[in-house]
Design a protein around this motif. Structure first.
Motif, mmCIF file in Angstrom:
data_model
loop_
_atom_site.group_PDB
_atom_site.id
_atom_site.type_symbol
_atom_site.label_atom_id
_atom_site.label_comp_id
_atom_site.label_asym_id
_atom_site.label_seq_id
_atom_site.Cartn_x
_atom_site.Cartn_y
_atom_site.Cartn_z
ATOM 1 N N LEU A 11 -6.573 -1.448 -5.016
ATOM 2 C CA LEU A 11 -7.617 -0.664 -4.853
ATOM 3 C C LEU A 11 -7.232 0.829 -5.166
ATOM 4 C CD1 LEU A 11 -10.775 0.148 -4.201
ATOM 5 C CD2 LEU A 11 -10.027 0.364 -1.648
ATOM 6 N N ILE A 12 -6.576 1.370 -4.430
ATOM 7 C CA ILE A 12 -6.255 2.968 -4.654
ATOM 8 C C ILE A 12 -5.402 2.989 -6.027
ATOM 9 C CG2 ILE A 12 -4.590 4.757 -3.723
ATOM 10 C CD1 ILE A 12 -7.276 3.810 -2.176
ATOM 11 N N LEU A 13 -4.546 2.273 -6.409
ATOM 12 C CA LEU A 13 -3.812 2.930 -7.867
ATOM 13 C C LEU A 13 -5.058 2.795 -9.055
ATOM 14 C CD1 LEU A 13 -0.342 1.157 -7.310
ATOM 15 C CD2 LEU A 13 -0.941 3.469 -7.434
ATOM 16 N N PRO A 14 -5.544 1.493 -8.915
ATOM 17 C CA PRO A 14 -6.678 1.933 -10.224
ATOM 18 C C PRO A 14 -7.608 2.826 -9.987
ATOM 19 C CG PRO A 14 -6.226 -0.438 -9.562
ATOM 20 C CD PRO A 14 -5.501 0.364 -8.483
ATOM 21 N N LEU A 15 -8.235 3.181 -8.653
ATOM 22 C CA LEU A 15 -8.940 4.260 -8.381
ATOM 23 C C LEU A 15 -8.373 5.592 -8.999
ATOM 24 C CD1 LEU A 15 -11.721 5.446 -7.091
ATOM 25 C CD2 LEU A 15 -10.496 5.262 -5.080
ATOM 26 N N ALA A 16 -6.956 5.768 -8.416
ATOM 27 C CA ALA A 16 -6.196 7.083 -8.740
ATOM 28 C C ALA A 16 -6.052 7.424 -10.353
ATOM 29 C CB ALA A 16 -4.779 6.968 -8.261
ATOM 30 N N VAL A 17 -5.881 6.174 -11.195
ATOM 31 C CA VAL A 17 -5.933 6.176 -12.398
ATOM 32 C C VAL A 17 -7.163 6.603 -12.817
ATOM 33 C CG1 VAL A 17 -5.366 5.090 -14.669
ATOM 34 C CG2 VAL A 17 -3.723 4.768 -12.790
#
Length: 424
Positions: A301-307
């Motif tokens: 969840l967090i890494l795709p959201l961060a990108v």
């Protein structure tokens, strides 16, 4: 050779050739060569205006759609809300760090007046009174534009950004169907502006060559040193933000130094090679999960959201570019102008995520320059040497993405396993 097909390389070569040809024309060509160079230089001004005409509509469109994107992401749950809160806090830290760092570095290592004159040689002088900032009351009143169209026409970018932020959040409060329709309209407007910018950038080598002619004609190769200084300053801003990401992961995320270095090393190598956070996403997910022990549901969840919505170095490096331009012109923005520029930097860092590198440089840096009261005529020349700072942008971005993921993983407990039922 393959590397010659890169637009960034072509633009760098074009700038070097333009400066060299302009210097030769000044030294040996006499008045006829000077008139020819000045005529070609006018084409560079035309190319710059073609870029400039897209800035306001593009920044408005990407801000509105970017806010809708962040709102949609935050609606996915408490973890996403915490992630967005960390993103905003770190973007503010990035911006404030850059303002203090770059001004401090340039105070200790000032731009040479001779070199600054050389770099300004092919660009217009700043408009009269540009260094004059409004008083606090007038500045506060100007934040909400009485006439947004007039503000856009006058390049009053801070009121335009404020208006775009309000429109973006207002669209998220409309009924789903109506809000989606308007969001798609602004998304289409942004896409159309990006198409225009791409058309303009196709001939970027010619435009930068023409602008480089003016620099070479009036100052020879004397601008080379200040361009080197710019590369060092902008790269340093990105490097410091990357180091801050490291420190946050180790202190707040409580990741042992050795484990953090092991996890990030292959990702940083990919970032250096690709200069793309998106291209590093698979490696970030794998290393966060396998080396850092981040639960899969959090990493996914967090890494795709961060990108998608977070670029840790964007405010820092973009502000570094603008502060360097201010020092080249000898302009000292006021505290109010810096406050407005930080707000614009935060807004455009979210709105411009996912844009191509050359497009994002223009759409991210130009509004900040305008908010600080600076001309943007030097930006195409700085774009020509953006290759090196862009490496440090990406290194800092992926470090920040993984650091936030590690921090959030510390605060999230895995669901308890279902108790086994005994068989009778």
């Amino acid at each position: 050779m393959k590397f010659l097909k890169s637009l960034s390389v072509q633009v760098m070569i074009a700038l070097a050739l333009g400066v060299a040809v302009g210097a030769l024309a000044a030294a040996y060509g006499g008045d006829p060569a000077r008139r020819i160079v000045e005529g070609v230089e006018a084409l560079g001004g035309l190319w710059l205006n073609a870029l400039r005409m897209t800035v306001v509509p593009l920044i408005f469109a990407v801000l509105v759609t970017g806010i809708a994107q962040v709102s949609d992401a935050a609606a996915t749950g408490r973890l996403a809300v915490r992630g967005v809160a960390w993103f905003l806090a770190l973007l503010l830290l990035s911006a404030v760090t850059s303002v203090l760092l770059v001004n401090g570095v340039l105070a200790a290592w000032p731009v040479s007046e001779t070199a600054a004159t050389a770099l300004r040689a092919g660009a217009q002088a700043p408009p009269a009174g540009i260094a004059t900032a409004p008083d606090f009351a007038a500045w506060v009143k100007s934040l909400a534009p009485a006439n947004p169209i007039k503000a856009a026409a006058e390049d009053a970018v801070l009121p335009v950004v404020v208006f775009a932020v309000f429109v973006g959040f207002a669209l998220t409060r409309l009924p789903a169907a109506r809000g989606k329709t308007l969001t798609e309209v602004f998304e289409a407007l942004g896409d159309a502006m990006i198409v225009i910018v791409r058309w303009v950038l196709v001939v970027a080598p010619l435009g930068v060559f023409a602008l480089g002619l003016g620099v070479g004609l009036r100052a020879g190769v004397g601008a080379a040193g200040v361009l080197g200084q710019y590369i060092v300053v902008a790269s340093l801003a990105g490097l410091v933000i990357a180091v801050i990401g490291y420190i946050l992961a180790i202190t707040v995320g409580r990741v042992p130094v050795g484990r953090w270095a092991t996890a990030t090393s292959p990702v940083l190598a990919a970032a250096f090679a690709t200069q793309s956070s998106l291209a590093c996403l698979p490696a970030m997910i794998e290393r966060s999960r396998d080396d850092l022990g981040v639960p899969e549901r959090i990493a996914n969840l967090i890494l795709p959201l961060a990108v998608a919505v977070f670029r840790f170095t964007s405010p820092a490096v973009n502000l570094a570019v603008c502060i360097f331009v201010a020092h080249v012109y000898g302009i000292q923005p006021s505290a109010l102008q810096y406050a407005g520029a930080v707000f614009v930097a935060l807004a455009v860092s979210v709105g411009s995520v996912g844009l191509p590198g050359q497009v994002s440089f223009i759409v991210s840096v130009a509004p900040i320059c305008i908010a600080l009261g600076l001309p943007i005529d030097l930006l195409p020349i700085l774009l020509a040497v953006e290759v090196v700072p862009d490496i440090f942008r990406t290194l800092g971005n992926v470090t920040g993405d993984m650091a936030v993921t590690a921090i959030l993983a510390k605060g999230e407990l895995e669901p308890e396993p279902e108790p086994a039922t005994s068989q009778a």
